[in-house]
Motif scaffolding. Structure first.
Motif, PDB file in Angstrom:
ATOM      1  N   LYS A 189      14.258  20.871  32.232  1.00 23.68           N
ATOM      2  CA  LYS A 189      13.796  22.165  32.155  1.00 23.68           C
ATOM      3  C   LYS A 189      14.737  23.306  31.953  1.00 23.68           C
ATOM      4  O   LYS A 189      14.326  24.512  31.602  1.00 23.68           O
ATOM      5  CB  LYS A 189      13.020  22.730  33.552  1.00 23.68           C
ATOM      6  N   VAL A 190      15.889  23.175  31.413  1.00 19.41           N
ATOM      7  CA  VAL A 190      16.642  23.995  31.113  1.00 19.41           C
ATOM      8  C   VAL A 190      16.360  24.833  29.820  1.00 19.41           C
ATOM      9  O   VAL A 190      15.683  24.178  28.677  1.00 19.41           O
ATOM     10  CB  VAL A 190      18.185  23.548  30.855  1.00 19.41           C
ATOM     11  N   PRO A 191      16.248  26.313  29.871  1.00 18.86           N
ATOM     12  CA  PRO A 191      15.637  27.086  28.512  1.00 18.86           C
ATOM     13  C   PRO A 191      16.495  26.784  27.639  1.00 18.86           C
ATOM     14  O   PRO A 191      17.862  26.541  27.431  1.00 18.86           O
ATOM     15  CB  PRO A 191      15.867  28.712  29.095  1.00 18.86           C
ATOM     16  N   THR A 192      15.939  26.657  26.225  1.00 18.04           N
ATOM     17  CA  THR A 192      16.710  26.704  24.954  1.00 18.04           C
ATOM     18  C   THR A 192      17.725  27.770  24.590  1.00 18.04           C
ATOM     19  O   THR A 192      18.837  27.582  24.318  1.00 18.04           O
ATOM     20  CB  THR A 192      15.701  26.683  23.873  1.00 18.04           C
ATOM     21  N   SER A 193      17.645  28.684  25.489  1.00 15.12           N
ATOM     22  CA  SER A 193      18.591  29.910  25.043  1.00 15.12           C
ATOM     23  C   SER A 193      19.813  29.478  25.914  1.00 15.12           C
ATOM     24  O   SER A 193      20.944  29.928  25.559  1.00 15.12           O
ATOM     25  CB  SER A 193      18.032  31.245  25.841  1.00 15.12           C
ATOM     26  N   THR A 194      19.530  28.592  27.169  1.00 12.90           N
ATOM     27  CA  THR A 194      20.787  28.480  27.820  1.00 12.90           C
ATOM     28  C   THR A 194      21.653  27.216  27.006  1.00 12.90           C
ATOM     29  O   THR A 194      22.920  27.116  27.181  1.00 12.90           O
ATOM     30  CB  THR A 194      20.468  27.695  29.338  1.00 12.90           C
ATOM     31  N   ILE A 195      20.954  26.396  26.537  1.00 14.72           N
ATOM     32  CA  ILE A 195      21.585  25.189  25.507  1.00 14.72           C
ATOM     33  C   ILE A 195      22.258  25.924  24.553  1.00 14.72           C
ATOM     34  O   ILE A 195      23.512  25.604  24.170  1.00 14.72           O
ATOM     35  CB  ILE A 195      20.408  24.631  25.079  1.00 14.72           C
ATOM     36  N   ALA A 196      21.432  27.055  23.902  1.00 11.73           N
ATOM     37  CA  ALA A 196      22.519  27.730  22.981  1.00 11.73           C
ATOM     38  C   ALA A 196      23.720  28.543  23.259  1.00 11.73           C
ATOM     39  O   ALA A 196      24.683  28.435  22.537  1.00 11.73           O
ATOM     40  CB  ALA A 196      21.404  28.853  22.092  1.00 11.73           C
ATOM     41  N   THR A 197      23.493  29.029  24.700  1.00  9.48           N
ATOM     42  CA  THR A 197      24.852  29.744  25.091  1.00  9.48           C
ATOM     43  C   THR A 197      25.974  28.621  25.097  1.00  9.48           C
ATOM     44  O   THR A 197      27.259  28.778  24.996  1.00  9.48           O
ATOM     45  CB  THR A 197      24.589  30.296  26.538  1.00  9.48           C
ATOM     46  N   ILE A 198      25.620  27.247  25.719  1.00 12.00           N
ATOM     47  CA  ILE A 198      26.573  26.348  26.031  1.00 12.00           C
ATOM     48  C   ILE A 198      27.135  25.950  24.809  1.00 12.00           C
ATOM     49  O   ILE A 198      28.455  25.728  24.770  1.00 12.00           O
ATOM     50  CB  ILE A 198      25.994  25.022  26.707  1.00 12.00           C
ATOM     51  N   MET A 199      26.469  25.903  23.825  1.00 11.46           N
ATOM     52  CA  MET A 199      26.809  25.529  22.493  1.00 11.46           C
ATOM     53  C   MET A 199      28.031  26.482  21.811  1.00 11.46           C
ATOM     54  O   MET A 199      28.873  26.295  21.206  1.00 11.46           O
ATOM     55  CB  MET A 199      25.690  25.167  21.390  1.00 11.46           C
ATOM     56  N   GLU A 200      27.452  27.751  22.306  1.00 17.13           N
ATOM     57  CA  GLU A 200      28.531  28.915  21.790  1.00 17.13           C
ATOM     58  C   GLU A 200      29.877  28.595  22.453  1.00 17.13           C
ATOM     59  O   GLU A 200      30.781  29.128  21.976  1.00 17.13           O
ATOM     60  CB  GLU A 200      27.593  30.091  22.099  1.00 17.13           C
ATOM     61  N   ILE A 201      29.925  28.747  23.778  1.00 22.74           N
ATOM     62  CA  ILE A 201      30.929  28.665  24.473  1.00 22.74           C
ATOM     63  C   ILE A 201      31.882  27.485  24.207  1.00 22.74           C
ATOM     64  O   ILE A 201      33.126  27.399  24.220  1.00 22.74           O
ATOM     65  CB  ILE A 201      30.654  28.805  26.021  1.00 22.74           C
ATOM     66  N   GLY A 202      31.145  26.337  23.736  1.00 26.81           N
ATOM     67  CA  GLY A 202      31.862  25.241  23.394  1.00 26.81           C
ATOM     68  C   GLY A 202      32.618  25.767  21.992  1.00 26.81           C
ATOM     69  O   GLY A 202      33.685  25.109  21.556  1.00 26.81           O
ATOM     70  N   ARG A 203      31.955  26.384  21.126  1.00 30.92           N
ATOM     71  CA  ARG A 203      32.536  26.676  19.769  1.00 30.92           C
ATOM     72  C   ARG A 203      33.873  27.809  20.192  1.00 30.92           C
ATOM     73  O   ARG A 203      34.744  27.738  19.471  1.00 30.92           O
ATOM     74  CB  ARG A 203      31.516  27.401  18.879  1.00 30.92           C
ATOM     75  N   GLU A 204      33.513  28.525  21.156  1.00 27.01           N
ATOM     76  CA  GLU A 204      34.710  29.481  21.584  1.00 27.01           C
ATOM     77  C   GLU A 204      35.777  28.640  21.937  1.00 27.01           C
ATOM     78  O   GLU A 204      37.111  29.154  21.620  1.00 27.01           O
ATOM     79  CB  GLU A 204      34.211  30.592  22.518  1.00 27.01           C
ATOM     80  N   LEU A 205      35.807  27.551  22.697  1.00 25.03           N
ATOM     81  CA  LEU A 205      36.578  26.813  23.296  1.00 25.03           C
ATOM     82  C   LEU A 205      37.470  26.361  22.022  1.00 25.03           C
ATOM     83  O   LEU A 205      38.789  26.027  22.329  1.00 25.03           O
ATOM     84  CB  LEU A 205      36.056  25.677  24.209  1.00 25.03           C
ATOM     85  N   LEU A 206      36.627  25.812  21.049  1.00 33.45           N
ATOM     86  CA  LEU A 206      37.379  25.254  19.887  1.00 33.45           C
ATOM     87  C   LEU A 206      38.427  26.333  19.199  1.00 33.45           C
ATOM     88  O   LEU A 206      39.144  25.933  17.967  1.00 33.45           O
ATOM     89  CB  LEU A 206      36.596  24.660  18.921  1.00 33.45           C
ATOM     90  N   GLN A 207      38.250  27.621  19.653  1.00 32.65           N
ATOM     91  CA  GLN A 207      39.097  28.599  18.893  1.00 32.65           C
ATOM     92  C   GLN A 207      40.008  29.306  19.844  1.00 32.65           C
ATOM     93  O   GLN A 207      40.477  30.270  19.537  1.00 32.65           O
ATOM     94  CB  GLN A 207      37.935  29.560  18.279  1.00 32.65           C
ATOM     95  N   HIS A 208      40.241  28.548  21.218  1.00 31.39           N
ATOM     96  CA  HIS A 208      40.922  29.483  22.038  1.00 31.39           C
ATOM     97  C   HIS A 208      42.385  29.603  21.518  1.00 31.39           C
ATOM     98  O   HIS A 208      43.065  28.775  20.589  1.00 31.39           O
ATOM     99  CB  HIS A 208      40.939  28.796  23.504  1.00 31.39           C
ATOM    100  N   PRO A 209      43.087  30.635  21.732  1.00 30.14           N
ATOM    101  CA  PRO A 209      44.511  31.010  21.138  1.00 30.14           C
ATOM    102  C   PRO A 209      45.561  29.840  21.866  1.00 30.14           C
ATOM    103  O   PRO A 209      45.317  29.468  22.925  1.00 30.14           O
ATOM    104  CB  PRO A 209      44.719  32.312  21.992  1.00 30.14           C
ATOM    105  N   ILE A 210      46.390  29.795  21.069  1.00 31.25           N
ATOM    106  CA  ILE A 210      47.669  28.684  21.429  1.00 31.25           C
ATOM    107  C   ILE A 210      48.745  29.557  22.005  1.00 31.25           C
ATOM    108  O   ILE A 210      49.256  30.271  21.398  1.00 31.25           O
ATOM    109  CB  ILE A 210      48.026  27.899  20.217  1.00 31.25           C
ATOM    110  N   GLU A 211      49.009  29.127  23.152  1.00 28.57           N
ATOM    111  CA  GLU A 211      50.069  29.686  23.973  1.00 28.57           C
ATOM    112  C   GLU A 211      51.259  28.809  24.236  1.00 28.57           C
ATOM    113  O   GLU A 211      51.095  27.739  25.305  1.00 28.57           O
ATOM    114  CB  GLU A 211      49.708  30.031  25.374  1.00 28.57           C
TER     115      GLU A 211
END
Length: 233
Positions: free
Chosen positions: A78-100
């Protein structure tokens, strides 16, 4: 017998990585706070990651798919589609995290470059690992790069035969006892453990303290001392 080749792990050995996954886990837990308590949700996520390793392998894309699967699971679909979209977005952000780069990484590689064949041995998503290596500024120190699906005894035999004079004249350096140290020693090489403050549960293992080819150092800055001691025996 003189060492000729040194392999280095990448994530949380040369640069920060796990901390970004921990932040993402917290964001994921916040998204589903109405459905599951944080500790329970993280355990369910870890279980999904373990199940999915054989399908998706290591890396952010598999982690993102496991978050989606967990969200569907704990909400009974029953997870809202908006929540799935947010999960996908934070996954994309993780793929762009800065290198330290971690302390002593660049100076240690610079010191050892030319004296040994240096090989980066890392697992995970090909594009993501290539991005991180390029952005780290450490790529020029390596004579070879191996991005592998997993790190096993067979992996190290193949890598050290390809890039060096075999496992017995090689060393693997990393923050994971399970992936970097123990299989390299079992392949016939040396294994140097460089602990990191954050370690994924999958990578935890007991130190092989009775293995003569096992060493532990507090950070990469101490690696040269270990090498000098090994070379003098």
């Amino acid at each position: 017998m003189r060492l000729t080749t040194i392999g280095f792990d990448a994530d949380d050995t040369l640069w920060q990585n796990e901390q970004f996954f921990r932040v993402t886990e917290e964001r994921f837990a916040d998204l589903l706070t109405d459905y599951a308590e944080s500790k329970h949700l993280k355990q369910r996520l870890l279980e999904a990651e373990m199940r999915n390793l054989k399908l998706y392998g290591f890396g952010i894309k598999g982690f993102t798919l496991s978050m989606i699967e967990t969200a569907l699971d704990v909400t009974a679909g029953k997870v809202p589609t908006s929540t799935i979209a947010t999960i996908m977005e934070i996954g994309r952000e993780l793929l762009q995290h800065p290198i330290e780069p971690l302390a002593h990484a660049a100076e240690t590689l610079e010191t050892l470059s030319g004296r040994y064949r240096l090989v980066l041995v890392t697992k995970g998503d090909l594009f993501d690992q290539e991005r991180k290596l390029a952005q780290s500024g450490l790529g020029d120190f390596f004579d070879g790069v191996e991005i592998v699906s997993d790190k096993t005894v067979e992996t190290y035999v193949r890598v050290f035969n390809r890039h060096g004079d075999g496992p017995d004249k090689s060393m693997m350096v990393g923050n994971s006892l399970k992936s970097d140290v123990i299989p390299a020693i079992r392949a016939g090489g040396w294994g140097v453990f460089v602990p990191h403050a954050l370690t994924w549960a999958f990578e935890r293992e007991e130190p092989p303290v009775n293995e003569p080819r096992f060493r532990e150092v507090p950070d990469l800055g101490a690696l040269a001392t270990v090498l000098a001691e090994i070379e003098s025996t």
